[in-house]
Enzyme design. Structure first.
Site, PDB file in Angstrom:
ATOM      1  N   GLY A   1     -22.337   0.735  13.432  1.00 60.49           N
ATOM      2  CA  GLY A   1     -22.383  -0.659  13.894  1.00 60.49           C
ATOM      3  C   GLY A   1     -22.619  -1.638  12.758  1.00 60.49           C
ATOM      4  O   GLY A   1     -22.236  -1.380  11.613  1.00 60.49           O
TER       5      GLY A   1
ATOM      6  N   ARG B   1      -5.481   3.567  14.226  1.00 64.59           N
ATOM      7  CA  ARG B   1      -4.060   3.471  13.872  1.00 64.59           C
ATOM      8  C   ARG B   1      -3.881   3.595  12.354  1.00 64.59           C
ATOM      9  O   ARG B   1      -4.796   3.289  11.598  1.00 64.59           O
ATOM     10  CB  ARG B   1      -3.524   2.099  14.282  1.00 64.59           C
TER      11      ARG B   1
ATOM     12  N   GLY C   1     -19.785   0.851   9.569  1.00 60.76           N
ATOM     13  CA  GLY C   1     -18.838   1.781  10.184  1.00 60.76           C
ATOM     14  C   GLY C   1     -19.283   2.184  11.574  1.00 60.76           C
ATOM     15  O   GLY C   1     -19.616   1.337  12.405  1.00 60.76           O
TER      16      GLY C   1
ATOM     17  N   SER D   1      -2.170  -1.745  11.479  1.00 60.76           N
ATOM     18  CA  SER D   1      -3.213  -1.262  12.396  1.00 60.76           C
ATOM     19  C   SER D   1      -3.978  -2.390  13.093  1.00 60.76           C
ATOM     20  O   SER D   1      -4.824  -2.136  13.942  1.00 60.76           O
ATOM     21  CB  SER D   1      -4.221  -0.414  11.607  1.00 60.76           C
TER      22      SER D   1
ATOM     23  N   ASP E   1       0.847  -1.201   0.000  1.00 62.20           N
ATOM     24  CA  ASP E   1       0.000   0.000   0.000  1.00 62.20           C
ATOM     25  C   ASP E   1       0.879   1.247   0.000  1.00 62.20           C
ATOM     26  O   ASP E   1       1.652   1.492   0.944  1.00 62.20           O
ATOM     27  CB  ASP E   1      -0.897   0.027   1.249  1.00 62.20           C
TER      28      ASP E   1
ATOM     29  N   LYS F   1      -6.482  -7.197   0.681  1.00 61.46           N
ATOM     30  CA  LYS F   1      -7.551  -7.748   1.534  1.00 61.46           C
ATOM     31  C   LYS F   1      -7.210  -9.142   2.068  1.00 61.46           C
ATOM     32  O   LYS F   1      -7.533  -9.472   3.213  1.00 61.46           O
ATOM     33  CB  LYS F   1      -8.875  -7.751   0.767  1.00 61.46           C
TER      34      LYS F   1
ATOM     35  N   GLY G   1     -12.328  -3.001   7.538  1.00 60.84           N
ATOM     36  CA  GLY G   1     -13.236  -4.080   7.115  1.00 60.84           C
ATOM     37  C   GLY G   1     -12.516  -5.419   7.117  1.00 60.84           C
ATOM     38  O   GLY G   1     -13.082  -6.450   7.512  1.00 60.84           O
ATOM     39  N   ASP G   2     -11.273  -5.420   6.687  1.00 61.51           N
ATOM     40  CA  ASP G   2     -10.498  -6.674   6.661  1.00 61.51           C
ATOM     41  C   ASP G   2     -10.216  -7.166   8.076  1.00 61.51           C
ATOM     42  O   ASP G   2     -10.223  -8.362   8.342  1.00 61.51           O
ATOM     43  CB  ASP G   2      -9.171  -6.464   5.929  1.00 61.51           C
TER      44      ASP G   2
HETATM   45  O1  RIB Z   1      -9.230  -3.253   2.327  1.00 62.10           O
HETATM   46  C1  RIB Z   1      -8.068  -2.473   2.380  1.00 62.10           C
HETATM   47  C2  RIB Z   1      -7.107  -2.942   1.341  1.00 62.10           C
HETATM   48  O2  RIB Z   1      -7.680  -2.712   0.073  1.00 62.10           O
HETATM   49  C3  RIB Z   1      -5.803  -2.197   1.316  1.00 62.10           C
HETATM   50  O3  RIB Z   1      -4.829  -2.754   2.173  1.00 62.10           O
HETATM   51  C4  RIB Z   1      -5.420  -2.195  -0.143  1.00 62.10           C
HETATM   52  O4  RIB Z   1      -4.324  -3.006  -0.439  1.00 62.10           O
HETATM   53  C5  RIB Z   1      -6.655  -2.692  -0.873  1.00 62.10           C
HETATM   54  O5  RIB Z   1      -6.520  -3.986  -1.273  1.00 62.10           O
END
Ligand code: RIB
Length: 306
Positions: free
Chosen positions: A226, A286, A223, A292, A15, A42, A252-253
């Site tokens: 909730g 973070r 977000g 993070s 990133d 992700k 989200g990940d």
């Molecule tokens: O969901 C966040 C991710 O989306 C980032 O880390 C970026 O690489 C994209 O894939």
């Protein structure tokens, strides 16, 4: 409770982050306040979230034979993810160009690179999938890989969690293989529109109910508002933790990987949602994606305070 095992198949990106006051509109040029390089993608983010939440975690992904690829594998291993199954291919490692504004919101452009070579699953990958308690998938790699992985998981009786991000239509044959679908409101609306059920996307509860007719369980994340968990006729709202937002990239990940770890551990889905929601809340405080993602003890500390 056993720790459980998770296999994540998905994208790994480096990133390249620019911090700005406001995300530029078309035709506008702005100066960045700073720039950073983080591990992301992700698939990698979700694998790190699962591992930091205590699951035995394997990542199935593809990177190039380059500096970024070595960086991403090292970051995965450092977080406790088994990255031996990450393919090294003759394409450069995927990258994501991330612009983060002063409110922590982002815009992302992805250059798929090596991720684009993940078009299906190999015998070795199939074997790894069959041995996991939970298989976590997203939509950042070519559709064939998620479908093959879901099919292999279903054949072995494993739990399939699909995070249908980034937003795009979802083939019904993939949806049919999913046990838990995780989407945000925009992704839910896109999927319902593609399924010819646009009207159901009018309200959040309508989205949840319409998707819950298609999969055993659906989580719609919202977000700061909730999330809603839908299962059969039941819809449960789970509030978000109040936190200062620094950077939402990877939140989200974090939610998906933490939820996968909790389900693999044997937690009930509602309990897993509460745990994952606390993990995501910590991550938005973070910077960066992988950087993070909190550990289990940090998440449990937040849960104990609430
Ligand atoms: O969901 C966040 C991710 O989306 C980032 O880390 C970026 O690489 C994209 O894939």
């Amino acid at each position: 409770m056993s720790t459980g095992s998770v296999v994540v198949l998905g994208a790994a990106n480096v990133d390249l982050v620019l911090r700005v006051d406001a995300i530029p509109v078309p035709g506008e040029t702005v100066s960045a306040r700073g720039s950073e390089v983080h591990a992301g993608g992700k698939g990698l983010n979700q694998a790190v979230a699962a591992a930091r939440s205590g699951a035995r975690t394997r990542l199935l992904a593809a990177v190039g034979d380059d500096e970024h690829g070595r960086f991403l594998r090292a970051e995965a291993e450092e977080a406790g993810v088994d990255a031996r199954g990450v393919r090294v291919v003759a394409e450069r490692t995927g990258s994501a160009y991330v612009v983060v504004d002063s409110r922590g919101e982002n815009s992302i452009v992805i250059d798929g690179g090596a991720n684009s070579t993940l078009r299906g699953v190999s015998e070795l990958e199939r074997h790894a999938i069959a041995g996991a308690d939970v298989v976590a998938l997203q939509r950042e790699c070519p559709a064939g890989s998620a479908f093959d992985a879901a099919e292999a998981a279903r054949a072995a009786g494993r739990t399939v969690i699909l995070n249908a991000a980034p937003a795009q239509g979802l083939p019904e044959k993939l949806l049919a293989l999913v046990d838990v679908l995780i989407v945000n409101e925009g992704e839910a609306a896109t999927i319902l529109r593609d399924l010819g059920q646009a009207a159901a996307g009018g309200s959040i509860e309508g989205q949840v109910r319409a998707l819950a007719e298609r999969v055993p369980a659906v989580v719609v994340t919202r977000g700061a508002a909730g999330l809603m968990l839908g299962r059969g006729d039941e819809v449960i709202a789970v509030p978000a933790h109040r936190v200062e937002v620094v950077d939402t990239t990877g939140a989200g990940d974090t939610f998906c990987g933490a939820l996968a770890a909790e389900v693999a551990r044997g937690s009930a889905l509602e309990e897993a949602c509460r745990y994952a929601s606390a993990a995501a809340a910590l991550s938005v405080g973070r910077r960066g994606a992988v950087a993070s993602i909190p550990t289990r003890s940090q998440v449990e500390e937040l849960l104990a305070q609430s």
